[in-house]
Design an enzyme around this catalytic site. Sequence first.
Site, PDB file in Angstrom:
ATOM      1  N   SER A 156       0.654  -0.969  -0.054  1.00 20.56           N
ATOM      2  CA  SER A 156      -0.037   0.107  -0.079  1.00 20.56           C
ATOM      3  C   SER A 156       0.725   1.391   0.160  1.00 20.56           C
ATOM      4  O   SER A 156       1.542   1.510  -0.809  1.00 20.56           O
ATOM      5  CB  SER A 156      -0.943   0.013   1.280  1.00 20.56           C
ATOM      6  OG  SER A 156      -2.084   0.921   1.114  1.00 20.56           O
ATOM      7  N   ASP A 203     -10.004  -0.996  -3.951  1.00 22.15           N
ATOM      8  CA  ASP A 203      -9.882  -2.337  -3.661  1.00 22.15           C
ATOM      9  C   ASP A 203      -9.908  -2.814  -2.089  1.00 22.15           C
ATOM     10  O   ASP A 203      -9.669  -3.721  -1.830  1.00 22.15           O
ATOM     11  CB  ASP A 203      -8.216  -2.838  -4.230  1.00 22.15           C
ATOM     12  CG  ASP A 203      -7.245  -2.331  -3.529  1.00 22.15           C
ATOM     13  OD1 ASP A 203      -7.263  -1.320  -2.329  1.00 22.15           O
ATOM     14  OD2 ASP A 203      -6.082  -2.820  -3.585  1.00 22.15           O
ATOM     15  N   HIS A 228      -7.523  -5.764  -0.756  1.00 21.95           N
ATOM     16  CA  HIS A 228      -6.343  -4.883  -0.574  1.00 21.95           C
ATOM     17  C   HIS A 228      -5.229  -5.702   0.601  1.00 21.95           C
ATOM     18  O   HIS A 228      -3.998  -5.699   0.311  1.00 21.95           O
ATOM     19  CB  HIS A 228      -6.664  -3.448   0.048  1.00 21.95           C
ATOM     20  CG  HIS A 228      -5.573  -2.624  -0.062  1.00 21.95           C
ATOM     21  ND1 HIS A 228      -4.907  -2.180  -1.047  1.00 21.95           N
ATOM     22  CD2 HIS A 228      -4.928  -1.971   1.268  1.00 21.95           C
ATOM     23  CE1 HIS A 228      -3.922  -1.242  -0.631  1.00 21.95           C
ATOM     24  NE2 HIS A 228      -3.737  -0.991   0.692  1.00 21.95           N
TER      25      HIS A 228
END
Length: 299
Positions: free
Chosen positions: A98, A224, A280
Amino acid sequence: MKFSALIAGLLTTTASAYKPVLVLHGIDGDANQYTNFVADLIEEHPGTNAQALKVFEGTPTSWVQLNYQVEHIASSINDIVSASPDEFKDGYHLVCHSQGALICRCLTEYIGTHQIDTLVSMAGPQMGVYDEAFFSFFPDSIGKLTLEEIYHVAYTSVFQDTLSVANMWSDPNHVKDYLSDNNFLPKYNNLIDHDKKDEFKQNFLSLSKAVFVVGSQVDGVTYDGGIGPWQAAVFDYYDTDGETFVDMKNQTIYTKDTFGLKTMDERGDLILGVVEGVSHNEWFNNPDVYKKYVFPHCT
């Protein structure tokens, strides 16, 4: 005795066959989230020196502006490498998630003469973010602003100097403002002039391999569960209409090879992976996902 020595030597060779792995969490995350991830990596690759970095953890520490984070995480990595020179002499891998994945890509540009072998970016917003899901990172006072208006706040010096999400904010409807007022992402994408432009490109290209993976979502869904649009993780991004997408090979960063992405691709060392339906956080909490799509790059 000779046989025993041979076996011992083989075991030592096997144990040290894998390069060290440093793992970095995403926004609001911490090293503890990667306990199972690291343990599974060591089980799959015995002898690996793998560790999750305990830097800028949790809320609000992980929200700190990204130029500051890059500088200080680079220093932390340097301390780790310097403390075990024999273990790191053949290089190491960065595996990051991320916001941390964007930071790590920037680290490959920022750290001069680095020893990073492979970068693995898991659902990292490499082209930035543009989604209402990120409104919660801004003060409540901006709640009345629309998605199209947030740039008025995000691109102010106050937020650019304090908030990581503001550094990642890439408004496709206001590209001129993004390039002139965002003090982080345009610099690391080498879209603007700065005194380390050539150095950033050279450092990125010193990687042996760069891997960018993300999960695609159902048709029409661009979020996501952690970044939006998810397509940014593989360098696709909104066109200036804010709706249609331009693929990586038609982005300026690729056509002009601003930080080396095109060169990396042409020499066969750029790997892009879009895995259908992966959300994610599955990149670090679903063993079926990371064992199949991440661990093979950590040799």
